[in-house]
Design a protein around this motif. Structure first.
Motif, PDB file in Angstrom:
ATOM      1  N   THR A  90      10.508  67.999 -48.074  1.00 58.11           N
ATOM      2  CA  THR A  90      10.450  67.837 -49.503  1.00 58.11           C
ATOM      3  C   THR A  90      10.168  66.487 -50.147  1.00 58.11           C
ATOM      4  O   THR A  90      10.308  65.424 -49.585  1.00 58.11           O
ATOM      5  N   PRO A  91       9.710  66.580 -51.326  1.00 57.17           N
ATOM      6  CA  PRO A  91       9.283  65.444 -51.990  1.00 57.17           C
ATOM      7  C   PRO A  91      10.328  64.466 -52.226  1.00 57.17           C
ATOM      8  O   PRO A  91      11.545  65.093 -52.531  1.00 57.17           O
ATOM      9  N   ALA A 149       4.863  70.653 -42.747  1.00 57.92           N
ATOM     10  CA  ALA A 149       4.824  70.523 -44.057  1.00 57.92           C
ATOM     11  C   ALA A 149       5.719  71.398 -44.949  1.00 57.92           C
ATOM     12  O   ALA A 149       6.059  70.913 -46.149  1.00 57.92           O
ATOM     13  N   SER A 150       6.021  72.680 -44.458  1.00 59.66           N
ATOM     14  CA  SER A 150       6.809  73.508 -45.348  1.00 59.66           C
ATOM     15  C   SER A 150       8.249  72.948 -45.273  1.00 59.66           C
ATOM     16  O   SER A 150       9.159  73.782 -46.079  1.00 59.66           O
ATOM     17  N   ASP A 171      -2.635  58.368 -49.051  1.00 58.73           N
ATOM     18  CA  ASP A 171      -2.150  59.438 -48.208  1.00 58.73           C
ATOM     19  C   ASP A 171      -2.112  59.027 -46.725  1.00 58.73           C
ATOM     20  O   ASP A 171      -2.979  57.950 -46.256  1.00 58.73           O
ATOM     21  N   ARG A 215       1.762  62.409 -48.840  1.00 55.95           N
ATOM     22  CA  ARG A 215       1.221  61.687 -50.055  1.00 55.95           C
ATOM     23  C   ARG A 215       2.149  60.907 -50.371  1.00 55.95           C
ATOM     24  O   ARG A 215       3.466  61.352 -50.881  1.00 55.95           O
ATOM     25  N   ILE A 225       5.267  61.875 -52.573  1.00 58.61           N
ATOM     26  CA  ILE A 225       4.854  63.039 -53.771  1.00 58.61           C
ATOM     27  C   ILE A 225       4.819  64.120 -52.905  1.00 58.61           C
ATOM     28  O   ILE A 225       5.298  65.218 -53.775  1.00 58.61           O
ATOM     29  N   ALA A 226       4.252  64.463 -51.829  1.00 59.00           N
ATOM     30  CA  ALA A 226       4.205  65.889 -51.294  1.00 59.00           C
ATOM     31  C   ALA A 226       3.782  65.772 -49.921  1.00 59.00           C
ATOM     32  O   ALA A 226       3.402  64.463 -49.403  1.00 59.00           O
ATOM     33  N   VAL A 227       4.206  66.763 -49.048  1.00 57.38           N
ATOM     34  CA  VAL A 227       3.727  66.803 -47.669  1.00 57.38           C
ATOM     35  C   VAL A 227       2.813  68.135 -47.592  1.00 57.38           C
ATOM     36  O   VAL A 227       3.273  68.960 -47.919  1.00 57.38           O
ATOM     37  N   GLU A 228       1.653  68.068 -47.186  1.00 57.09           N
ATOM     38  CA  GLU A 228       0.861  69.248 -47.187  1.00 57.09           C
ATOM     39  C   GLU A 228       0.220  69.432 -45.870  1.00 57.09           C
ATOM     40  O   GLU A 228      -0.047  68.604 -45.122  1.00 57.09           O
TER      41      GLU A 228
END
Length: 276
Positions: free
Chosen positions: A141-142, A137-138, A126, A112, A98-101
């Protein structure tokens, strides 16, 4: 979703990392990024006993003291779903990233997942990776339809890891395929992570510090190879190996070589590799 159960994860996030049972660590270290190289890798790179490629460039992470280090990659699983058993897995196919934060409290990232996106169920889980740097994180990509392999834990001798791989994509018959690797982080013996494809190989590099006593058996660079590119990376440095970026979180260190403990005398390290 297809998953296999593992031992029950420790599901509560704790701050900081416990040192392995055989030694304590303390070192002040600063790292810098390093440029990519074009050296050819040794075919034995996946073995912890691999011969160091003489062509692999040595990266400089800046001044650092010899001695034990306390930075390891810890892998923590935190259920978001109320059905916490859905996060008790070691291998999942067709999951969604879903995402990397950023997770600045642990100098790492929060990855996530939805482990069963096609099911009528909540499988949100998570995975927290400590000490890998928040900047990762930046650059991630999802993704949908990824394969996830993980083993949670903080003790490097148990080999915690997270591997996220996507289905290889080829543009035409005979054309080169995109690398399946998306993210790989862990601690332990280099080259020992199960389920990792050939996108990156880790082994022992040159010696950095000699052994001093029973608690410090010396340290060596991490030799990383990917896509025909190799580099010897000291702790704190990052190398671009083709499309793969590899960061050595800490130097490979021989843990308590003459103490009576499991895994002592073996070279352990910590790292993260990703494809931006």
């Amino acid at each position: 979703m297809r998953a296999t159960s593992s031992s029950i994860w420790a599901l509560t996030i704790t701050l900081g990392i416990s040192s392995p049972g055989c030694l304590s660590h303390e070192r002040d270290d600063a790292g810098t990024d390093a440029a990519s190289s074009d050296a050819a890798p040794s075919t034995d790179a996946a073995s912890a006993d691999a011969v160091v490629s003489p062509d692999a460039p040595r990266l400089d992470a800046g001044p650092r003291a010899c001695g034990p280090d306390d930075r390891w990659v810890e892998v923590r699983v935190e259920p978001i779903t109320l059905d916490v058993a859905r996060c008790d897995v070691t291998h999942v196919m067709d999951a969604t990233l879903i995402a990397v934060e950023p997770a600045p409290d642990v100098d790492g990232v929060r990855v996530r997942f939805d482990f069963c996106p096609a099911a009528d169920a909540d499988c949100r889980c998570d995975v927290i990776l400590t000490n890998v740097g928040t900047d990762v994180a930046s650059e991630l990509t999802p993704l949908s339809s990824v394969t996830v392999d993980l083993h949670a834990g903080a003790d490097p001798m148990s080999g915690p890891y997270l591997v996220v791989q996507k289905v290889p994509s080829c543009e035409c018959l005979g054309c080169g395929c995109a690398l399946p690797l998306h993210l790989y982080a862990g601690s332990g013996l280099p080259g020992s992570t199960p389920g990792l494809r050939d996108a990156v190989a880790l082994s022992l590099g040159d010696e950095l510090c000699p052994a001093t006593d029973c608690t410090f058996g010396g340290s060596r660079r991490l030799l990383a190879m990917s896509q025909g590119v190799a580099a010897q990376i000291p702790g704190g440095a990052t190398a671009d190996l083709g499309a793969t970026r590899v960061r050595s979180v800490r130097d490979l260190e021989v843990l308590a070589p003459c103490a009576a403990c499991a895994g002592c005398g073996q070279p352990y390290g910590a790292w993260i590799a990703w494809v931006p």
